[in-house]
Design an enzyme around this catalytic site. Structure first.
Site, short mmCIF file in Angstrom:
data_model
loop_
_atom_site.label_atom_id
_atom_site.label_comp_id
_atom_site.label_asym_id
_atom_site.label_seq_id
_atom_site.Cartn_x
_atom_site.Cartn_y
_atom_site.Cartn_z
N ASP A 181 100.13 2.72 6.84
CA ASP A 181 99.13 2.84 5.78
C ASP A 181 97.76 2.69 6.43
OD1 ASP A 181 97.73 2.51 3.13
OD2 ASP A 181 99.79 2.43 2.42
N ASN A 234 96.12 8.40 5.82
CA ASN A 234 95.87 6.98 5.98
C ASN A 234 95.43 6.68 7.40
OD1 ASN A 234 96.21 5.10 3.74
ND2 ASN A 234 98.26 5.96 3.53
N GLU A 280 93.29 -0.99 -2.29
CA GLU A 280 93.03 -0.12 -1.14
C GLU A 280 91.57 -0.24 -0.70
OE1 GLU A 280 93.78 1.68 1.23
OE2 GLU A 280 95.77 2.53 1.01
#
Length: 275
Positions: free
Chosen positions: A190, A140, A13
């Site tokens: 995301d 997100n 991430e």
């Protein structure tokens, strides 16, 4: 897409291209680790979840963890608390985050087990941490239009990307409104980033792709990623696009690796955080 780094993250991430170091930083949230790669890869491990960062200067990041925002010294690996993340729920961690054009830093929090509505989105700006939006399950897609007057974010759980107008200091002026609705396609937004033309690039968890939408929210195109669980894109130099991913339970060969491609469009330079 080709492999930029073959390290398989459990939950890759928060990719950040540092414009002065010309290096990519990214996180493995599950492994509580920060990675960096220029000519070689370097890693730092922590005693809590870490997930996102912005650059302060050549040798300093502002790094988000489960408990706070930290000044991270890259050469020494030392960190100093800048501001705590005071949440109503102690069983939360940080997730997606990005610096804005005014020198602030937005960070989302969520339940460690993605409990319903346990998270929120906060903004750090000139010493103050203020909660902007609450009752979010998986925050997100935090990113910003080139003029600094529009912010985007998503609750992955809702399958919608929101947008909100910002004032001159970067604070929301209005209630968020829908930018892209992905429910009809059963897609899960995301992480995201905005290019220099104002188009939003969104990694879509479970779809193995990064999708591009124009400033009106119209789908333009997508780029396939050789990992089902794509998590977040970031622009590097010029037209280079990086994408992190998470390992898949089906043990796909490249799940969790970090990828790169020439997107054919120029990205925005990552904004500098002002402490």
């Amino acid at each position: 897409m080709k492999v930029f780094d073959d390290l398989k993250c459990a939950l890759g991430e928060g990719p950040l291209w540092h414009p002065e170091r010309k290096e990519l930083f990214w996180f493995d949230i599950t492994d509580k680790t920060l990675h960096n790669k220029g000519e070689t890869r370097q890693s730092w491990s922590f005693d809590e979840h870490v997930s996102a960062a912005g650059w302060v200067d050549r040798d300093t990041l502002l790094m988000a963890s489960a408990t706070g925002l930290w000044q991270f010294d890259i050469p020494s690996g030392a960190r100093t608390l800048v501001a705590p993340l005071k949440t109503d729920n102690p069983l939360t961690r940080s997730n997606d985050g990005r610096a804005d054009a005014q020198g602030g830093f937005w960070i989302g929090t969520m339940g460690i087990d993605a409990e319903d509505y346990a998270g929120a989105i906060y903004r750090y700006y000139r010493g103050e941490v203020r909660r902007l939006f609450d009752r979010i399950t998986i925050p997100n897609a935090i990113c910003f239009a080139p003029d600094g007057r529009t912010a985007y974010f998503a609750d992955t759980f809702s399958q919608q990307i929101q947008k909100v107008a910002l004032d001159e200091q970067g604070w929301p002026m209005t209630a968020p409104e829908q930018f892209v609705d992905l429910r009809g396609e059963d897609l899960n937004p995301d992480g995201a980033v905005v290019d220099a033309d104002g188009n939003l690039w969104n990694a879509q968890w479970g779809a193995g792709r990064v999708a591009c939408y124009d400033p009106q929210g119209t789908f333009l195109r997508s780029i396939a990623v050789p990992a089902n669980r794509t998590t977040c894109p970031a622009f590097g130099q010029g037209t280079t696009l990086y994408v992190t991913s998470a390992s898949d339970l089906v043990k796909e060969e490249q799940g969790g690796m970090t990828f790169t491609t020439d997107a054919g469009v120029t990205g925005q330079r990552e904004h500098q955080v002002i402490l």
